[in-house]
Design a protein around this motif. Structure first.
Motif, PDB file in Angstrom:
ATOM      1  N   UNK A 164      14.863 -24.090  38.516  1.00  9.46           N
ATOM      2  CA  UNK A 164      16.193 -23.845  37.943  1.00  9.46           C
ATOM      3  C   UNK A 164      16.080 -22.794  36.851  1.00  9.46           C
ATOM      4  N   UNK A 165      17.205 -22.321  36.330  1.00  6.15           N
ATOM      5  CA  UNK A 165      17.180 -21.486  35.143  1.00  6.15           C
ATOM      6  C   UNK A 165      16.577 -22.290  34.001  1.00  6.15           C
ATOM      7  N   UNK A 166      15.658 -21.701  33.242  1.00  7.96           N
ATOM      8  CA  UNK A 166      14.931 -22.423  32.202  1.00  7.96           C
ATOM      9  C   UNK A 166      15.307 -21.887  30.829  1.00  7.96           C
ATOM     10  N   UNK A 167      15.670 -22.792  29.929  1.00  4.38           N
ATOM     11  CA  UNK A 167      15.987 -22.432  28.550  1.00  4.38           C
ATOM     12  C   UNK A 167      15.121 -23.274  27.630  1.00  4.38           C
ATOM     13  N   UNK A 168      14.336 -22.608  26.812  1.00  3.85           N
ATOM     14  CA  UNK A 168      13.494 -23.317  25.853  1.00  3.85           C
ATOM     15  C   UNK A 168      14.131 -23.259  24.469  1.00  3.85           C
ATOM     16  N   UNK A 169      14.555 -24.427  23.975  1.00  5.95           N
ATOM     17  CA  UNK A 169      15.099 -24.533  22.630  1.00  5.95           C
ATOM     18  C   UNK A 169      14.155 -25.318  21.709  1.00  5.95           C
ATOM     19  N   UNK A 170      13.068 -25.806  22.296  1.00  8.34           N
ATOM     20  CA  UNK A 170      12.095 -26.561  21.522  1.00  8.34           C
ATOM     21  C   UNK A 170      10.815 -25.760  21.340  1.00  8.34           C
ATOM     22  N   UNK A 171       9.676 -26.410  21.620  1.00 10.18           N
ATOM     23  CA  UNK A 171       8.372 -25.765  21.509  1.00 10.18           C
ATOM     24  C   UNK A 171       7.594 -25.980  22.793  1.00 10.18           C
ATOM     25  N   UNK A 172       7.091 -24.907  23.371  1.00  7.40           N
ATOM     26  CA  UNK A 172       6.247 -24.994  24.557  1.00  7.40           C
ATOM     27  C   UNK A 172       4.880 -24.422  24.224  1.00  7.40           C
ATOM     28  N   UNK A 184      -0.500 -22.921  33.702  1.00  5.45           N
ATOM     29  CA  UNK A 184       0.321 -21.926  34.396  1.00  5.45           C
ATOM     30  C   UNK A 184       1.743 -22.443  34.509  1.00  5.45           C
ATOM     31  N   UNK A 185       2.692 -21.636  34.075  1.00  9.36           N
ATOM     32  CA  UNK A 185       4.113 -21.964  34.167  1.00  9.36           C
ATOM     33  C   UNK A 185       4.742 -21.053  35.211  1.00  9.36           C
ATOM     34  N   UNK A 186       5.182 -21.649  36.334  1.00  6.09           N
ATOM     35  CA  UNK A 186       5.828 -20.896  37.401  1.00  6.09           C
ATOM     36  C   UNK A 186       7.338 -20.904  37.172  1.00  6.09           C
ATOM     37  N   UNK A 187       7.938 -19.730  37.086  1.00  4.39           N
ATOM     38  CA  UNK A 187       9.374 -19.601  36.907  1.00  4.39           C
ATOM     39  C   UNK A 187       9.970 -18.951  38.147  1.00  4.39           C
ATOM     40  N   UNK A 188      10.962 -19.637  38.754  1.00  5.03           N
ATOM     41  CA  UNK A 188      11.565 -19.130  39.982  1.00  5.03           C
ATOM     42  C   UNK A 188      12.964 -18.553  39.743  1.00  5.03           C
ATOM     43  N   UNK A 189      13.478 -18.755  38.534  1.00  3.01           N
ATOM     44  CA  UNK A 189      14.789 -18.224  38.173  1.00  3.01           C
ATOM     45  C   UNK A 189      14.716 -17.632  36.770  1.00  3.01           C
ATOM     46  N   UNK A 190      15.830 -17.561  36.083  1.00  2.00           N
ATOM     47  CA  UNK A 190      15.892 -16.901  34.790  1.00  2.00           C
ATOM     48  C   UNK A 190      15.207 -17.723  33.699  1.00  2.00           C
ATOM     49  N   UNK A 191      14.707 -16.995  32.676  1.00  2.00           N
ATOM     50  CA  UNK A 191      14.032 -17.627  31.536  1.00  2.00           C
ATOM     51  C   UNK A 191      14.649 -17.115  30.243  1.00  2.00           C
ATOM     52  N   UNK A 192      14.946 -18.053  29.332  1.00  2.00           N
ATOM     53  CA  UNK A 192      15.446 -17.697  28.008  1.00  2.00           C
ATOM     54  C   UNK A 192      14.701 -18.524  26.979  1.00  2.00           C
ATOM     55  N   UNK A 193      13.991 -17.853  26.107  1.00  2.00           N
ATOM     56  CA  UNK A 193      13.187 -18.524  25.098  1.00  2.00           C
ATOM     57  C   UNK A 193      13.890 -18.440  23.743  1.00  2.00           C
ATOM     58  N   UNK A 194      14.646 -19.482  23.432  1.00  2.00           N
ATOM     59  CA  UNK A 194      15.347 -19.534  22.153  1.00  2.00           C
ATOM     60  C   UNK A 194      14.581 -20.357  21.129  1.00  2.00           C
ATOM     61  N   UNK A 195      13.462 -20.931  21.560  1.00  2.00           N
ATOM     62  CA  UNK A 195      12.660 -21.746  20.666  1.00  2.00           C
ATOM     63  C   UNK A 195      11.342 -21.078  20.329  1.00  2.00           C
ATOM     64  N   UNK A 196      10.253 -21.836  20.460  1.00  2.00           N
ATOM     65  CA  UNK A 196       8.913 -21.335  20.136  1.00  2.00           C
ATOM     66  C   UNK A 196       8.027 -21.464  21.360  1.00  2.00           C
ATOM     67  N   UNK A 197       7.304 -20.389  21.663  1.00  2.00           N
ATOM     68  CA  UNK A 197       6.383 -20.391  22.801  1.00  2.00           C
ATOM     69  C   UNK A 197       5.014 -19.969  22.311  1.00  2.00           C
ATOM     70  N   UNK A 198       3.960 -20.658  22.776  1.00  2.00           N
ATOM     71  CA  UNK A 198       2.599 -20.293  22.410  1.00  2.00           C
ATOM     72  C   UNK A 198       1.615 -20.735  23.464  1.00  2.00           C
ATOM     73  N   UNK A 199       0.328 -20.518  23.198  1.00  2.00           N
ATOM     74  CA  UNK A 199      -0.719 -20.900  24.129  1.00  2.00           C
ATOM     75  C   UNK A 199      -1.352 -19.713  24.818  1.00  2.00           C
TER      76      UNK A 199
END
Length: 372
Positions: free
Chosen positions: A44-52, A57-72
């Motif tokens: 599905x469309x993925x929206x991150x509002x938290x922390x990832x 490996x993160x497979x994305x098949x649709x849209x991605x919006x990172x409104x939170x924190x991403x690391x790793x």
């Protein structure tokens, strides 16, 4: 703060089991950890509002919006056929482009470890920055997978830009870049609104051109390698040259030819001089004639500050046969001796056109670039 570890089977079953689910959102305050060797797929469309924290490996098949924190240190695999990727200026260790189609980079991203272009085009929004560290690995680029728009590389050393136009893969390399924390962007465009050719330039390619921008810091050195793609107007690779200008429709100066590979239909040309201009194109030059000899000497005079030479008798004012330090036989230059003559500045790549010159003596002068 809640901590949720999601494995591929759990998340995949949750999303795939509900065909009406059009969006997956992590809530503010939620932390998701993807551990090493774990694979997570989001269809599905993925929206991150938290922390990832992604170390797998993160497979994305649709849209991605990172409104939170991403690391790793993990991988993001863009596996859809038409996706928007909005990472909002944050770092991403590794990006894998797969699935074909167009991946729209709608906000800025910095890739620190690796970029793999397997299948699909990266389309960079004019308002976004697509930045790759010079220490990151880049692999897999091809006519079916490259970057359209401005691609930036930060740092010194060799910089490979797997870029192309709307229809053609036209990769560029900057070699041995030096400077003060340079961040350099390259973009391929077509067609080329050809400017005026400088001294010795016969014809400039109308097919395409490349634009270089120093986004931040300073670039003080670095050669450029451009691809030859069906450039039949050049004739042979011996006539091929890279030309550059600070204005798109201005006068294009030759950067010469340090080396070539392949043919005018499928090969590369590397400049002799540093790529410190804004715009670049391929061109054909005059070679192997008295006219080419004269052009090389005129450029030597200009680049090495001839007005300040100790002895410049007849230079630029009479036939080359009488110029101080120049030996001519059969109408061609066979030797140059300008030792101890107060030459300063830089040599010109056109010296390579003195194809019959058996000797060149420029000792005891202050010349800043080696002999081509």
């Amino acid at each position: 703060m809640r901590y949720i570890a999601i494995v591929f089977l759990f998340l995949g079953a949750m999303i795939r089991g509900n065909s009406s689910l059009a969006q997956f959102t992590t809530s503010p305050g939620t932390t998701i950890g993807i551990t090493v060797a774990t694979k997570v797929g989001v269809q599905a469309n993925a929206i991150n509002q938290g922390t990832i924290s992604n170390n797998g490996t993160l497979y994305l098949y649709n849209d991605w919006s990172n409104a939170g924190t991403y690391g790793g240190l993990g991988i993001v695999n863009l596996s859809g056929t038409s996706q928007t990727f909005a990472h909002n200026g944050q770092q991403l260790a590794s990006l894998f482009v797969n699935g074909g189609g167009s991946k729209q980079i709608s906000s800025s991203v910095l890739i620190t470890e690796g970029l793999v272009l397997a299948d699909g085009l990266i389309d960079v929004n004019p308002t976004a920055s697509f930045v790759v560290k010079s220490t990151a690995s880049i692999s897999g680029a091809s006519p079916t997978s490259y970057v359209r728009g401005k691609m930036q590389i930060s740092g010194q050393g060799n910089q490979y830009f797997p870029i192309g136009t709307g229809s053609t893969f036209t990769p560029v390399e900057l070699i041995k870049v030096k400077g003060n924390a340079p961040v350099v962007s390259m973009e391929a465009k077509e067609p080329h609104p050809v400017g005026q050719g400088g001294l010795g330039v016969v014809e400039i390619s109308q097919a395409r051109y490349w634009e270089r921008t120093v986004v931040s810091g300073e670039m003080t050195e670095g050669k450029i390698t451009l691809p030859t793609i069906n450039e039949s107007f050049i004739g042979t690779m011996n006539n091929a040259s890279i030309v550059a200008s600070d204005e798109l429709g201005g006068t294009y100066e030759s950067l010469g030819q340090q080396s070539t590979s392949g043919t005018v239909d499928n090969g590369t040309v590397t400049s002799f001089e540093d790529a410190l201009f804004n715009f670049y194109a391929l061109a054909s030059e005059i070679n192997n004639s008295r006219e080419a000899d004269s052009i090389a000497l005129v450029k030597l005079y200009a680049r090495a500050n001839g007005d300040d030479w100790i002895n410049k008798t007849d230079w630029l004012t009479a036939p080359i046969d009488t110029w101080h330090g120049v030996s001519v036989q059969g109408g061609r230059v066979v030797g140059i001796n300008l030792a101890d003559n107060n030459l300063t500045g830089r040599l010109t790549a056109d010296l390579r056109k003195l194809s019959l010159a058996a000797s060149l003596n420029l000792s005891n002068n202050q010349i800043g670039q080696g002999v081509p």
